[in-house]
Design a protein around this motif. Structure first.
Motif, PDB file in Angstrom:
ATOM      1  N   ASP B 129     101.623  -0.069 -15.959  1.00  0.00           N
ATOM      2  CA  ASP B 129     100.303  -0.642 -15.737  1.00  0.00           C
ATOM      3  C   ASP B 129     100.196  -0.994 -14.269  1.00  0.00           C
ATOM      4  N   SER B 142      92.771  -2.976 -18.077  1.00  0.00           N
ATOM      5  CA  SER B 142      94.133  -2.511 -18.357  1.00  0.00           C
ATOM      6  C   SER B 142      94.303  -1.021 -18.080  1.00  0.00           C
TER       7      SER B 142
ATOM      8  N   ASN C 145      97.552  -5.168 -22.815  1.00  0.00           N
ATOM      9  CA  ASN C 145      97.589  -5.470 -21.391  1.00  0.00           C
ATOM     10  C   ASN C 145      98.842  -6.243 -21.040  1.00  0.00           C
TER      11      ASN C 145
END
Lengths: 454, 454, 454
Positions: B129, B142, C145
């Motif tokens: 991420d 995200s 996330n």
């Protein structure tokens, strides 16, 4: 006598102590070393056990396939996959070897805990992603999601009688008793969702039952959260399995005309520990039937578009055996008849025959062959389609040990496939909103792929 | 004699047994304890080995940086980063210290398996991420995605000859032989995608070669899935590396006028195990050239917008050494000339010189300094830009052990940077659709950051 | 004498060696076995320690809840949750038992490293997802996330004096000293974001302090990246905690009229190690006050819509104790007064009283009861609402060991809840853009749920 005795005593007093002192001090030294060893061993045992417990508290398991497919124009082979034919959306899969183009990953993180009273808990989450992109940064098309998150208890110290070995669970999960035909990338039953249940209630000497409820989201109509609830009972009596499911989805008729609000579903299966009684291996055979919301016979309780009158029946059988020193075979057959599924008077009939063969050459290399024949006769109430689909695949395959058989993974494979179909199937056909386009027929694919599970 | 003998026997019979019985029972006791110890040790060995195997079956590795940057107006410093200058999109990075504002995370989950025949498998997935948001819930922005998912085999029991130590792999991955200039946050080559290959084929005493193919997705035009395939050969001959790549992307001209459908790319590099032969440390120097789809010289095979005539050549060198008891230095230089990249007659020339210094004060604290000078002369065929960019950074840095050198992590750092540039670079400039805006120049940044890898 | 001596010697020479040879060879054999044992133990110790270190380098921890709720119409119970009442957005939570419908997962991957000098590092990332969907494939609604990614150092070999036991950190994290009222699913303070800090500076015998800065993103107005920075000091003096926070968000007035650009916030709390001094257990009591950007008293520094004049004060207390052999109780009370929060002259007053009880029946089963009363008097400057909310829940609960108390997990529970409210609260009410709709009141919920943490 006294003198002599004294003499002898003197002698032994002189001689023995020399020997004995040595022996005794040796003994003491050894004893000291043993004492120390015992305490070191105790400490090493403790360290090793703690390390083992630490290691056992966590487990990583998973499934993955990743690879690429080019067609004979040297483009990416869009639209390939087990569900590429018009009956794909109805569960009519073709053999998977050489046609799966995606990177699909399931990563399970597992935590175990045992209480002092012996009761133990198993907690699992599954992260999954699946997509066609070959690129190494896929944030835009990322499908990463949490497919499972549940806890299951076993060895409960206060459970007894029929419940002595029972396991209870709650959360989001794939039902423990789901099983599949690997070669078709198709579950036989896939019951999954969010709920709770109990496994392994002992109803008789040879009879274990499971009871669960699973929720699914159908849709959100005018602020009404329409969910389906599937109540399931699964019975294992020897090698027989009888599964019965009831499904209810209140207010689902608000979703679409004729949409069912309840359903029934049943599976009867025989899990044989031989290849149809004729050789080593195993085979599984059964029939599944459903009505209303139960007419989606595989993905139980997940399809909210089925009509009140929908009815389906599916038969399946597959098996795995070795038929020569270095040859293995795995035939699979699945057929379904469905009526009034999504429209009054729609009617879908299809059958898939798939055969996978493996020819072992070395410890690490085998040739794998797969052929599929699929027949379909489809009437979605506005359009008909009828014809056959063929696939043949050859896949040179590397693995750690070919002796491990069909289910040993990882495998690294190259595959060449040729697919063709009846002219009548050229073009597009839609069932339940899913449109499949087969094009003009007769195409070769070249694939590279990794597949693993552990 | 008999009497005396008897006497002596009697005496010893009386005396010895007392001593001996004790000794013998001591011995037996010790022996029993040793027996027990041996079985406990055997069991502890087994437990320890199992624990070690359990622990070895799974490995967690990763990379992460996270921090925040405020400018001298006390706002978040939008637009900072190694690619903040107009040549950022061409790979013209500035030094990374103090300018990276994102939380970027790579988490690798690794599973190992060894078969009874010694063949072993390595499976890795990478979740990643990256984003600018400082907030602790970033679902909306995200970028979580699966960057790698591959399996690699080694020690294959049936491989021999040149292939004896060869490793084979398939899936989605970063090529094993990618390498970078850490201080510029720039790979020297970054070959990644979905494919398959073989590493470490022994072609000579001192010569190992790798062969792979990697696929990338370019775009989806009129149902045509346009993918590029990069065929790569990597040779390691002593400390020399020669990499040759061929790239093909069928139908890519449908993507845009003049878009290339194939390309060539080569890298020649020398990996020295000293700092340019003058001190301990290491250095890496080389030249990379590409044509057509190969003109993106770093991210091989990933750029589908290059023209048929595109040509690029890049030179790089960097090294790391210690030049005093508590001082280390790492200079890096990279320069590129590109022509006809995205338009006929565009021309891009740039060069970056970066120097990082570290001054160790204690076990856990050092001052780190970094200076960058970057020159660019750009002509995107409709607009020109020419000028220089400067950066100076001072970063008080904490780490576990400053003796570990430049690559010991984690680091926790505070950093103050000053950046400026030629007036001619004020404003915006676009290359290949990416617009970089430098504003009016002369800005200070204050940064807090964690960086780790393991 | 000589003869006799000789005789005796002869005798002992004849007799003893037989005994002694045996003893000596026994001894030697034992010694050899001990030697071997010692080397095996040394090796087992090493293996066990390495396994333990391997296992300790990685840790998996987490939190999860997953389940489903049906209302008395047998639909999914949309809109339930701890924040379901009009003051939910202000932090006025109701008791959580039986009303949480989501699958919420936090998975922490932790890596530890200790350098040779003893300095050690702790690295943690948290992946999280939360959603209402009951389905097992939730890519479309996925919230996955990265909530945390930070490194923390401790035992730094070069730190001394007041800093000897200090820990330093940087990255994205939840502040270590956040604490909550579990039964309300409400942190008492939730400070989180991206920053850096130092913990456990020893300012006195009984006084430890923490100093950190945390950044948040408010918005991006005209290319201006508006971030808030919260500077925090946390003091632990015996069982007292005094936390003081200053918040600044430059240019936030560009965000909206009257939006505050700075704020102050303070918490004074007492952490008692008994249940209000009257029984075993614990209790926590305190007061929190804030002004401007500090008027969001729980989620410190995260709300950019507060006005310049916003002021809030909150009082909380809760405790946990056992009041009979098989009964436990946990009362909680929270109340808040806020003025000029989001509009000039808005005014919000609310109070929540919640009581949870557990009645243990067996090792693995207990009945859990929860009652909530909430009062609110709200004036958002354009609309008023005043009234009460009630909830009663009964939850048959399974766990590994009921002796573990309120915080032993996992729990698998069934729950029936009844909620009702004053007629005056029927319909919708908005605070800070968040609209809560209670409908017509008087509703029952049926829930199945798993909850765990470890």
């Amino acid at each position: 006598m006294r003198q002599r005795t004294k003499l002898a005593i003197t002698i032994t007093s002189i001689l023995l102590p020399a020997h004995f002192a040595m022996a005794q001090s040796d003994l003491s030294a050894l004893e000291a070393r043993i004492n120390e060893l015992e305490s070191r061993v105790a400490s090493a045992e403790k360290t090793a056990q703690e390390a083992q417990q630490d290691a056992a508290a966590f487990e990583f398991t998973g499934y993955a396939r990743s690879g690429l497919i080019a067609n004979d124009d040297f483009n990416g082979a869009q639209g390939t996959g087990v569900g590429m034919t018009p009956v794909g959306g109805l569960g009519g899969h073709i053999g998977r070897l050489g046609v799966e183009d995606d990177t699909y990953v399931e990563a399970n993180l597992i935590h175990r805990r045992t209480a002092d009273n012996g009761s133990s808990a198993y907690y699992k989450i599954m992260l999954a992603d699946g997509q066609e992109s070959k690129n190494p940064w896929t944030a835009d098309s990322s499908q990463v999601n949490v497919r499972q998150a549940f806890a299951e208890f076993s060895n409960l110290s206060s459970f007894s009688g029929a419940f002595k070995d029972a396991k209870i669970w709650a959360g989001k999960r794939f039902d423990r008793d789901n099983f599949d035909i690997h070669f078709l990338d198709s579950d036989i039953v896939y019951l999954a969702g969010t709920g709770a249940g109990i496994y392994d209630v002992q109803l008789g000497d040879n009879w274990k039952s499971n009871f669960s409820v699973y929720g699914h989201d159908f849709s959100d109509v005018d602020g009404n959260d329409i969910e389906s609830y599937t109540v399931t009972m699964n019975n294992h009596i020897g090698q027989w399995q009888l599964m019965v499911n009831g499904i209810i989805a209140k207010d689902n008729e608000e979703n679409g005309t004729n949409d069912a609000e309840n359903g029934l579903h049943a599976l009867l299966a025989y899990h044989a520990d031989s290849f149809y009684g004729i050789s080593d291996g195993f085979s599984k055979t059964g029939v599944i039937a459903g009505h209303g919301l139960g007419a989606e016979v595989k993905n139980i309780g997940s399809d909210g578009n089925l009509t009140d009158d929908a009815k389906s029946v599916r038969f399946f059988t597959y098996g795995v055996t070795r038929f020569a020193d270095n040859w293995r075979i795995a035939p699979a057959f699945m057929t379904q008849y469905s009526k009034d599924q999504y429209q009054e008077n729609d009617k879908f009939v299809w059958a898939t025959l798939n055969v996978r063969l493996a020819q072992e050459f070395t410890d690490n290399f085998e040739m794998v062959y797969e052929g599929t024949y699929q027949y379909m006769d489809l009437d979605n109430a506005s359009d008909e389609a009828k014809g056959s689909f063929y696939k043949a695949t050859v896949a040179p395959t590397f693995k750690l040990s070919t002796a491990g058989g069909f289910f040993d993974r990882p495998e690294l494979r190259f595959a060449v496939s040729y697919v063709d179909w009846s002219n009548e199937l050229d073009g597009s056909y839609s069932i339940n909103g899913a449109t499949k386009t087969l094009g003009d027929g007769g195409e070769a694919f070249f694939a590279l792929q990794m597949e693993t599970w552990f």
